[in-house]
Design a protein around this motif. Structure first.
Motif, PDB file in Angstrom:
ATOM      1  N   LYS A 220       0.715  -1.739  -0.053  1.00 10.52           N
ATOM      2  CA  LYS A 220      -0.138   0.277  -0.553  1.00 10.52           C
ATOM      3  C   LYS A 220       0.814   0.975  -0.001  1.00 10.52           C
ATOM      4  O   LYS A 220       0.497   2.511   0.332  1.00 10.52           O
ATOM      5  CB  LYS A 220      -0.953  -0.158   1.087  1.00 10.52           C
ATOM      6  CG  LYS A 220      -1.719  -0.672   1.613  1.00 10.52           C
ATOM      7  CD  LYS A 220      -3.083  -0.999   2.009  1.00 10.52           C
ATOM      8  CE  LYS A 220      -4.084  -1.932   1.691  1.00 10.52           C
ATOM      9  NZ  LYS A 220      -5.229  -1.843   1.586  1.00 10.52           N
TER      10      LYS A 220
ATOM     11  N   GLU B 193      -0.549   3.786  -2.069  1.00 15.64           N
ATOM     12  CA  GLU B 193      -1.636   5.079  -0.865  1.00 15.64           C
ATOM     13  C   GLU B 193      -1.539   6.145   0.015  1.00 15.64           C
ATOM     14  O   GLU B 193      -1.800   6.923   0.393  1.00 15.64           O
ATOM     15  CB  GLU B 193      -3.092   3.542  -0.238  1.00 15.64           C
ATOM     16  CG  GLU B 193      -3.719   3.329  -1.521  1.00 15.64           C
ATOM     17  CD  GLU B 193      -3.246   2.180  -2.364  1.00 15.64           C
ATOM     18  OE1 GLU B 193      -2.080   1.531  -1.954  1.00 15.64           O
ATOM     19  OE2 GLU B 193      -4.001   1.487  -3.374  1.00 15.64           O
TER      20      GLU B 193
ATOM     21  N   CYS C 251      -6.280   5.745   3.013  1.00 14.21           N
ATOM     22  CA  CYS C 251      -5.494   4.449   4.222  1.00 14.21           C
ATOM     23  C   CYS C 251      -6.264   5.682   5.125  1.00 14.21           C
ATOM     24  O   CYS C 251      -6.776   6.809   5.086  1.00 14.21           O
ATOM     25  CB  CYS C 251      -4.364   4.918   4.208  1.00 14.21           C
ATOM     26  SG  CYS C 251      -3.402   6.132   5.011  1.00 14.21           S
TER      27      CYS C 251
END
Length: 56
Positions: free
Chosen positions: A28, A31, A54
């Motif tokens: 991630k 993000e 997020c």
């Protein structure tokens, strides 16, 4: 929906730079980077980061 700042080409360049500097690679990362840029752009508190970027 939060406006995104990272285009695919900018993200590719950032990934190369992150790998060269030994940054920890996570699924991630994009993000999280979007959330950091959103925070810097808006000046809003971390808790106000849109959930699609997020969780704070």
């Amino acid at each position: 929906m939060a406006r995104k700042a990272l285009t695919d080409s900018i993200w590719e360049q950032l990934q190369i730079t992150m790998v060269q500097h030994g940054c920890y690679q996570k699924e991630k990362n994009r993000e999280v980077m979007e959330a950091i840029l959103w925070k810097l752009r808006t000046g809003a508190p971390w808790r106000d980061i849109p959930r699609e970027l997020c969780p704070w």
